[in-house]
Design a protein around this motif. Structure first.
Motif, PDB file in Angstrom:
ATOM      1  N   ARG A   1       0.811  -1.218   0.000  1.00  0.00           N
ATOM      2  CA  ARG A   1       0.000   0.000   0.000  1.00  0.00           C
ATOM      3  C   ARG A   1       0.843   1.266   0.000  1.00  0.00           C
ATOM      4  N   ASP A   2       1.978   1.232   0.679  1.00  0.00           N
ATOM      5  CA  ASP A   2       2.815   2.424   0.843  1.00  0.00           C
ATOM      6  C   ASP A   2       4.004   2.381  -0.103  1.00  0.00           C
ATOM      7  N   ARG A   3       4.618   3.550  -0.284  1.00  0.00           N
ATOM      8  CA  ARG A   3       5.835   3.641  -1.090  1.00  0.00           C
ATOM      9  C   ARG A   3       7.088   3.528  -0.224  1.00  0.00           C
ATOM     10  N   ALA A   4       6.907   3.322   1.065  1.00  0.00           N
ATOM     11  CA  ALA A   4       8.035   3.272   1.983  1.00  0.00           C
ATOM     12  C   ALA A   4       8.868   2.007   1.759  1.00  0.00           C
ATOM     13  N   PHE A   5      10.155   2.130   2.067  1.00  0.00           N
ATOM     14  CA  PHE A   5      11.064   0.992   2.003  1.00  0.00           C
ATOM     15  C   PHE A   5      12.243   1.265   2.929  1.00  0.00           C
ATOM     16  N   CYS A   6      13.015   0.216   3.217  1.00  0.00           N
ATOM     17  CA  CYS A   6      14.167   0.333   4.107  1.00  0.00           C
ATOM     18  C   CYS A   6      15.443   0.493   3.295  1.00  0.00           C
ATOM     19  N   LYS A   7      16.285   1.421   3.758  1.00  0.00           N
ATOM     20  CA  LYS A   7      17.546   1.674   3.077  1.00  0.00           C
ATOM     21  C   LYS A   7      18.658   1.663   4.111  1.00  0.00           C
ATOM     22  N   VAL A   8      19.777   1.065   3.744  1.00  0.00           N
ATOM     23  CA  VAL A   8      20.877   0.935   4.686  1.00  0.00           C
ATOM     24  C   VAL A   8      21.382   2.310   5.097  1.00  0.00           C
ATOM     25  N   VAL A   9      21.726   2.476   6.374  1.00  0.00           N
ATOM     26  CA  VAL A   9      22.256   3.730   6.895  1.00  0.00           C
ATOM     27  C   VAL A   9      23.633   3.987   6.299  1.00  0.00           C
ATOM     28  N   ASP A  10      23.850   5.212   5.792  1.00  0.00           N
ATOM     29  CA  ASP A  10      25.139   5.589   5.223  1.00  0.00           C
ATOM     30  C   ASP A  10      25.603   6.870   5.899  1.00  0.00           C
ATOM     31  N   CYS A  11      26.711   6.799   6.633  1.00  0.00           N
ATOM     32  CA  CYS A  11      27.223   7.963   7.364  1.00  0.00           C
ATOM     33  C   CYS A  11      28.061   8.882   6.496  1.00  0.00           C
ATOM     34  N   GLY A  12      28.336   8.469   5.263  1.00  0.00           N
ATOM     35  CA  GLY A  12      29.177   9.297   4.405  1.00  0.00           C
ATOM     36  C   GLY A  12      30.635   9.258   4.842  1.00  0.00           C
ATOM     37  N   ARG A  13      31.397  10.218   4.318  1.00  0.00           N
ATOM     38  CA  ARG A  13      32.814  10.264   4.657  1.00  0.00           C
ATOM     39  C   ARG A  13      32.981  10.628   6.124  1.00  0.00           C
ATOM     40  N   PRO A  14      33.901   9.956   6.833  1.00  0.00           N
ATOM     41  CA  PRO A  14      34.115  10.266   8.253  1.00  0.00           C
ATOM     42  C   PRO A  14      34.477  11.725   8.460  1.00  0.00           C
ATOM     43  N   ALA A  15      33.923  12.321   9.511  1.00  0.00           N
ATOM     44  CA  ALA A  15      34.224  13.715   9.827  1.00  0.00           C
ATOM     45  C   ALA A  15      35.682  13.859  10.233  1.00  0.00           C
ATOM     46  N   SER A  16      36.280  14.966   9.803  1.00  0.00           N
ATOM     47  CA  SER A  16      37.691  15.181  10.112  1.00  0.00           C
ATOM     48  C   SER A  16      37.878  15.452  11.603  1.00  0.00           C
ATOM     49  N   VAL A  17      39.046  15.111  12.097  1.00  0.00           N
ATOM     50  CA  VAL A  17      39.407  15.323  13.503  1.00  0.00           C
ATOM     51  C   VAL A  17      40.573  16.297  13.536  1.00  0.00           C
ATOM     52  N   GLU A  18      40.487  17.271  14.406  1.00  0.00           N
ATOM     53  CA  GLU A  18      41.499  18.324  14.471  1.00  0.00           C
ATOM     54  C   GLU A  18      42.888  17.745  14.710  1.00  0.00           C
ATOM     55  N   ASP A  19      43.832  18.185  13.890  1.00  0.00           N
ATOM     56  CA  ASP A  19      45.255  17.807  13.994  1.00  0.00           C
ATOM     57  C   ASP A  19      45.487  16.316  13.748  1.00  0.00           C
ATOM     58  N   ALA A  20      44.510  15.638  13.111  1.00  0.00           N
ATOM     59  CA  ALA A  20      44.646  14.202  12.852  1.00  0.00           C
ATOM     60  C   ALA A  20      44.331  13.915  11.391  1.00  0.00           C
ATOM     61  N   VAL A  21      44.793  12.724  10.919  1.00  0.00           N
ATOM     62  CA  VAL A  21      44.518  12.291   9.553  1.00  0.00           C
ATOM     63  C   VAL A  21      43.829  10.937   9.608  1.00  0.00           C
ATOM     64  N   LEU A  22      43.047  10.634   8.560  1.00  0.00           N
ATOM     65  CA  LEU A  22      42.333   9.367   8.473  1.00  0.00           C
ATOM     66  C   LEU A  22      43.294   8.294   7.971  1.00  0.00           C
ATOM     67  N   LEU A  23      43.479   7.247   8.769  1.00  0.00           N
ATOM     68  CA  LEU A  23      44.399   6.175   8.390  1.00  0.00           C
ATOM     69  C   LEU A  23      43.693   5.070   7.626  1.00  0.00           C
ATOM     70  N   SER A  24      42.485   4.681   8.039  1.00  0.00           N
ATOM     71  CA  SER A  24      41.746   3.615   7.359  1.00  0.00           C
ATOM     72  C   SER A  24      40.268   3.727   7.691  1.00  0.00           C
ATOM     73  N   VAL A  25      39.422   3.152   6.801  1.00  0.00           N
ATOM     74  CA  VAL A  25      37.992   3.115   7.022  1.00  0.00           C
ATOM     75  C   VAL A  25      37.433   1.871   6.344  1.00  0.00           C
ATOM     76  N   THR A  26      36.583   1.130   7.039  1.00  0.00           N
ATOM     77  CA  THR A  26      36.039  -0.121   6.500  1.00  0.00           C
ATOM     78  C   THR A  26      34.833   0.108   5.592  1.00  0.00           C
ATOM     79  N   GLY A  27      34.297   1.288   5.578  1.00  0.00           N
ATOM     80  CA  GLY A  27      33.131   1.599   4.752  1.00  0.00           C
ATOM     81  C   GLY A  27      32.437   2.834   5.295  1.00  0.00           C
ATOM     82  N   THR A  28      31.260   3.107   4.754  1.00  0.00           N
ATOM     83  CA  THR A  28      30.509   4.275   5.228  1.00  0.00           C
ATOM     84  C   THR A  28      29.129   3.903   5.762  1.00  0.00           C
TER      85      THR A  28
END
Length: 535
Positions: A162-189
């Protein structure tokens, strides 16, 4: 019509039976049964009888009509959650949506115990879509999203058919930057993905967790790593913020509401491991014009905020309007150039006027505005020329400047008898009401007004009563200014009327004329007498 036909058929059959009995023949009952009836033996064995077949009702001989089994209700004949379908001579049942027959047949008759039972739709894999969670309901089902998924195009719970609703996987996007730090690795978003951070070059880790996790709300959480430069924390400057920095250089700037006064804005990490701190000084920004106020309804005062000996040019614009005089507008402009930090400018503000005063510091491009209301003042005395008249209907004249800005609302004319002189208070409206002979709104005056005293007309609701002969009067003109609840007025003696009676004058002139005529007749008679005596 059917009832009539049935009656005729019955009469016909009775006649046949009577004839047959008269002829001595035996009646064959079974031969008279209706097409939808069967011939049965009577219970007492005395003969045959016609009975309608199952699914029909009637007398078995002349009619057998279809019986609508569904008329008593589907739930009574077919059971709960069913639909009843009537047929000719019978019926059958089906189940409502969300239910199925217990005998797994599409149609059924419940005489064998078949009934409708709930269908567990959740047994169908993927019914709610990717990331959906199914919940069975009586006769239906509903869907919600699993942890790590969010509903789109609708709200939970939802029905995918009846509805057009559906479930979609949560996506946080690119990790937020941290002051004075760099991103070393990420397993996904997506949900539960992990990002690992490390301190940037020239910085060392002092405390905190270096990992961040994608949460079910679509936000990265958990990275609390604190990295410090080798020279230690970034130098602090009062009322400033850091624009950019790396392991050895920091650029500062003043925060909002402050501006740089003197000094450099760069801090450098020296070889000794100590910061060479910036010398920037930030002072509070104040409006170029502040503490603005109006004193005594005449002068504006303000304080200037500028660099020491700078000369500032100020443009002062003021606009006046009056609630009671829609056509009135007072628009003026002044300029002032000064090095002072406290300034005063006196303006010729008109009375009983609403003013908006705007002052602009030209070089600072800053404008501020203040409003003020001037109070009602005593109006100027009307411009008239005093005269004395000996007529009971004198015509007086008032002159008014065409471009006047005075707040006069109306004029009132008073006629006061000289005899038994009274105390006339110009400022009191109530004390002399009985002597008002005319009230004229200023819009009817123009630049010049001629007014005839005692012309017997009404002016503003007041009767201009003719003057009495033989009495002397003072004519007073009052100018009245009204604004809201305030009222101010000024008066001037306009004229004096001497009350010599016309009747008395005419009588006197007639008497003088009569005496003169008698004297002239006597003189002429004497002259003739003397002339004749001479001759």
């Amino acid at each position: 019509m059917d009832q009539r036909n049935r009656t005729m058929i019955m009469v016909f059959l009775l006649c046949v039976i009577v004839d047959m009995l008269a002829e001595g023949h035996t009646l064959d009952v079974c031969a008279t049964c209706h097409a939808n009836a069967i011939c049965d033996d009577k219970l007492d064995g005395s003969g045959k009888v016609c009975n309608c077949k199952y699914g029909f009702v009637g007398n078995g001989r002349t009619y057998c009509q279809d019986k609508d089994e569904c008329a008593i209700g589907a739930s009574r004949i077919c059971g709960h959650h069913t639909i009843c379908h009537n047929t000719f001579g019978s019926y059958y049942c089906t189940c409502l949506a969300g239910y199925s027959p217990s005998n797994n047949m599409e149609v059924f008759i419940p005489n064998d115990g078949t009934h409708c039972q709930d269908i567990d739709e959740c047994g169908i894999t993927g019914l709610c879509g990717d990331g959906g969670r199914c919940r069975n309901l009586e006769g239906s089902f509903e869907c919600s999203c699993q942890l790590g998924y969010q509903v789109h195009n609708g709200v939970e719970p939802f029905h995918p058919h009846r509805d057009r609703a559906f479930c979609k996987v949560v996506d946080c996007g690119r990790p937020a930057s941290v002051e004075d730090a760099v991103l070393l690795s990420v397993t996904g978003t997506t949900y539960a993905s992990v990002a690992i951070f490390g301190c940037d070059e020239g910085f060392v880790r002092r405390s905190g967790d270096n990992s961040s996790v994608c949460g079910a709300d679509g936000q990265w959480r958990g990275a609390t790593i604190v990295c410090e430069a080798k020279c230690g924390p970034v130098p602090f400057l009062a009322n400033s913020e850091v624009v950019w920095h790396n392991r050895s250089v920091v650029i500062h700037r003043c925060v909002d509401g402050y501006h740089s006064w003197r000094g450099g804005n760069v801090s450098v990490c020296g070889s000794s491991g100590l910061w060479q701190k910036a010398t920037l000084s930030c002072i509070e920004i104040k409006p170029a014009i502040n503490h603005l106020f109006v004193l005594n309804e005449k002068c504006v005062y303000w304080k200037a905020e500028k660099y020491e000996e700078d000369t500032e040019v100020y443009k002062v614009t003021y606009t006046g309007s009056r609630d009671y005089q829609r056509s009135f507008h007072d628009n003026r402009k002044r300029f002032l150039s000064s090095k002072a930090d406290r300034l005063e400018l006196c303006l010729n503000l008109l009375p009983a006027t609403n003013y908006s005063i705007s002052i602009t510091a030209v070089s600072a491009r800053f404008t501020t505005t203040i409003t003020t209301n001037t109070s009602l003042t005593v109006p100027p005395a009307p411009v008239v020329y005093y005269r004395e008249f000996e007529t009971p209907v004198p015509t007086l004249r008032l002159h008014r400047t065409p471009d006047t800005l005075d707040p006069i609302s109306l004029y009132q004319v008073f006629v006061l008898p000289v005899e038994g002189i009274i105390m006339f208070d110009c400022s009191s409206a109530a004390s002399s009401l009985e002597h008002i002979t005319a009230q004229i709104a200023v819009r009817h005056v123009g630049t010049q007004m001629d007014f005839t005293v005692g012309d017997g007309l009404y002016y503003g609701g007041f009767f201009n009563e003719p003057l009495e002969n033989g009495r002397n009067y003072y004519i007073i003109l009052r100018a009245v200014s009204q604004w809201k609840m305030a009222l101010k007025s000024s008066c001037v003696l306009w004229a004096k009327v001497r009350g010599t009676s016309y009747i008395l004058r005419v009588s006197s002139l007639s008497a003088f004329a009569s005496v003169g005529l008698v004297a002239l007749v006597i003189l002429i008679g004497y002259s003739f007498t003397w002339f004749f005596k001479k001759t």
